[in-house]
Enzyme design. Structure first.
Site, mmCIF file in Angstrom:
data_model
loop_
_atom_site.group_PDB
_atom_site.id
_atom_site.type_symbol
_atom_site.label_atom_id
_atom_site.label_comp_id
_atom_site.label_asym_id
_atom_site.label_seq_id
_atom_site.Cartn_x
_atom_site.Cartn_y
_atom_site.Cartn_z
ATOM 1 N N CYS A 232 0.826 -1.214 0.000
ATOM 2 C CA CYS A 232 0.000 0.000 0.000
ATOM 3 C C CYS A 232 0.857 1.259 0.000
ATOM 4 O O CYS A 232 0.350 2.352 -0.268
ATOM 5 C CB CYS A 232 -0.932 -0.001 1.211
ATOM 6 S SG CYS A 232 -2.061 -1.398 1.198
ATOM 7 N N ASN B 60 -10.122 0.199 0.880
ATOM 8 C CA ASN B 60 -8.662 0.252 0.785
ATOM 9 C C ASN B 60 -8.262 -0.171 -0.631
ATOM 10 O O ASN B 60 -8.420 -1.334 -0.996
ATOM 11 C CB ASN B 60 -8.069 -0.692 1.844
ATOM 12 C CG ASN B 60 -6.552 -0.711 1.842
ATOM 13 O OD1 ASN B 60 -5.913 -0.237 0.894
ATOM 14 N ND2 ASN B 60 -5.968 -1.272 2.884
ATOM 15 N N HIS C 86 -2.772 7.136 3.221
ATOM 16 C CA HIS C 86 -3.295 5.890 2.649
ATOM 17 C C HIS C 86 -4.620 5.568 3.342
ATOM 18 O O HIS C 86 -4.736 5.677 4.563
ATOM 19 C CB HIS C 86 -2.285 4.766 2.869
ATOM 20 C CG HIS C 86 -2.834 3.406 2.597
ATOM 21 N ND1 HIS C 86 -3.542 3.116 1.449
ATOM 22 C CD2 HIS C 86 -2.791 2.257 3.324
ATOM 23 C CE1 HIS C 86 -3.915 1.851 1.497
ATOM 24 N NE2 HIS C 86 -3.477 1.300 2.617
#
Ligand code: UT7
Length: 341
Positions: A113, A285, A255
Site C-alpha cells: 500500500c 482500501n 493511505h
C-alpha cells in the site's frame, strides 16, 4: 537555481461496479454496522470482466497526461506501483506503457500500500537527478482478484481503482515540488500481510490452489497496532527534514486503510479533519491506488491551492512505509517561465 519534481496533472479510473456493505451481509458473517464502525467503509468498486490492473492504470494515466496538457511523447519515464500485477511476467508497467503509447523507460514498484508514495519519491529523485522533464507515476490495483470472499477479515476491506500523477521538473530559487521524504521497511513483520504462494518460496501447484494460498491474508489487528505509530513517526520525520511544523501542513493525504487509523494518526500529528483527505467510505482500501485517488478527489474539489503544503503517508505489506511532503503549484510550468497548455 534548484530543480524539484512538482505535480502537473492527475487522473483516476475507478470501475463502475460497486459492492456495498449490505452485499457482504449475504456473503460472510458480517454487518453494515460492523464494517462502518470498525473501518469507515460503506462501499468499494469492483473490476468486472475486461477490467484489469493495466486497463485501470492506462485510463488513469491517460487522464493525468490530458490534464497536464502533455502527450505520450513528452513522458520521460513511467513508474507503476501495484500489489496486484497484470500477470507475473512481464511487469505491469509494460502493459501500461503500451496502452498509453509511451516511448520512455518503465518499471514497477512493489511496496504494498506504500507503493505509490515510494514510486512518487523514486520518480521525483530520478527526475531531479536524471535531467528528466516529466515522469508519469501510476498506482493501480485490482485487489478483488486476490480476495478470499469467504474470509470476512479481509474481503470487506479492499477495492479496485487506479490513480496517476504527472511529475514535472520545476526550477527556480525555491520551486514547488517534493521538499522532503521518508522511506522505511520492517521486513521482520513481512508475514502480517501476505499471499504466500505463487512465488519462489511456494511455487503454484494444485495443492497451493486447494489450500487457498493464492489469496491475500492479513493480521489486521497487529497491522492496526503498528500502523498508527508508523504513520505518525514517518510523517513527523518528513516534516522535520523539511523544517516544517504540522500546523503548516495544508492537506494530509494518508493511505486509506481504515478511517480509525487515519483519525488517530491525524489527531496525534495535530491535524484537524478539515486538513485531512478521506474517501475510504466510497472506495475502501485500494492499496497503491488510494493516495492518488484521495489526492485527485481533493484537487478536483478545490481543496488544494497554489503554495499549499501537502503531506502523503502510506503503510502496508512488507511492512513498508513512505511519506512525502510537496509544495503544490497550480501551474508548475510557470516556475520554468512556460505555462502548461
Ligand atoms: O492497507 C494495508 C494496511 N492495512 C491496514 O492498515 C489494516 C489495519 N487493520 C484494520 O483496519 C483492522 O484491524 C480491521 C478492520 C482489519 C479489523 O478491525 P479490528 O477492530 O482490529 O477487529 P479485530 O481484528 O480485533 O476483530 C474483532 C472481532 C473479531 O471477533 P472476536 O474474535 O472478537 O469474536 C473478529 O473475528 O471482529 C471480528 N471480525 C468481524 N466481524 C464482523 C473481523 N472481521 C469482521 C467482519 N465482520 N468483517
Amino acid at each position: 537555481m534548484i530543480s524539484r519534481a512538482a505535480i502537473a496533472g492527475w487522473g483516476v479510473c475507478v470501475p463502475e461496479a460497486r459492492l456495498t456493505n449490505a452485499d457482504f451481509e449475504g456473503l460472510v458473517d458480517t454487518t453494515d454496522e460492523w464494517i462502518v464502525e470498525r473501518t469507515g467503509i460503506r462501499e468499494r468498486r469492483i473490476a468486472v470482466e475486461g477490467e484489469t490492473t493495466a486497463t485501470l492504470g492506462i485510463a488513469a494515466g491517460a487522464a493525468a497526461l490530458k490534464q497536464a496538457g502533455i502527450t505520450p511523447e513528452d513522458v520521460d519515464l513511467l513508474v507503476v506501483a501495484t500489489t496486484t500485477p497484470e500477470q507475473p511476467i512481464p511487469q505491469t508497467s509494460a502493459f501500461v506503457h503500451e496502452g498509453l503509447g509511451l516511448r520512455c523507460g518503465a518499471f514497477d514498484v512493489g511496496a504494498g500500500c506504500a507503493g505509490f508514495v515510494y514510486a512518487l519519491v523514486a520518480g521525483s529523485l530520478l527526475l531531479v537527478g536524471g535531467a528528466l522533464e516529466r515522469v508519469l507515476i501510476v498506482g493501480a490495483e485490482t485487489l478483488s482478484r486476490i480476495l478470499d470472499y469467504t474470509d470476512r477479515q479481509t474481503c470487506v476491506l479492499f477495492g479496485d481503482a487506479a490513480g496517476a500523477v504527472v511529475l514535472e521538473a520545476a526550477r527556480g530559487d525555491d520551486p514547488p515540488g517534493l521538499l522532503a521524504w521518508d522511506l522505511g521497511c520492517d521486513g521482520s513483520a513481512a508475514e502480517l500481510i501476505q499471499m504466500r504462494a505463487g512465488g519462489s518460496r511456494m511455487p503454484t501447484s494444485a495443492a497451493t490452489v486447494a489450500a487457498g494460498e493464492h489469496w491475500v491474508r492479513m493480521d489486521g489487528a497487529e497491522v492496526f497496532r503498528r500502523a498508527v505509530r508508523l504513520v505518525v513517526a514517518s510523517a513527523s520525520a518528513t516534516l522535520e527534514r523539511a523544517g516544517v511544523g504540522a500546523e503548516q501542513v495544508d492537506l494530509f493525504v494518508p493511505h486509506q486503510a481504515n478511517a480509525r487509523i487515519i483519525a488517530a494518526a491525524a489527531q496525534r500529528l495535530g491535524l484537524g479533519p478539515e486538513r485531512v483527505a478521506v474517501n475510504i467510505d466510497r472506495y475502501g482500501n485500494t492499496s497503491a491506488a488510494s493516495v492518488p485517488l484521495a489526492l485527485a478527489e481533493a484537487a478536483d474539489d478545490g481543496r488544494l491551492h497554489d503554495g499549499d503544503l501537502v503531506l502523503f503517508t502510506a503503510i502496508g505489506a512488507g511492512m513498508a512505509w513512505a511519506s512525502a511532503l510537496l509544495r503544490w503549484s497550480d501551474c508548475p510550468g510557470d516556475a520554468n517561465g512556460r505555462a502548461l497548455t
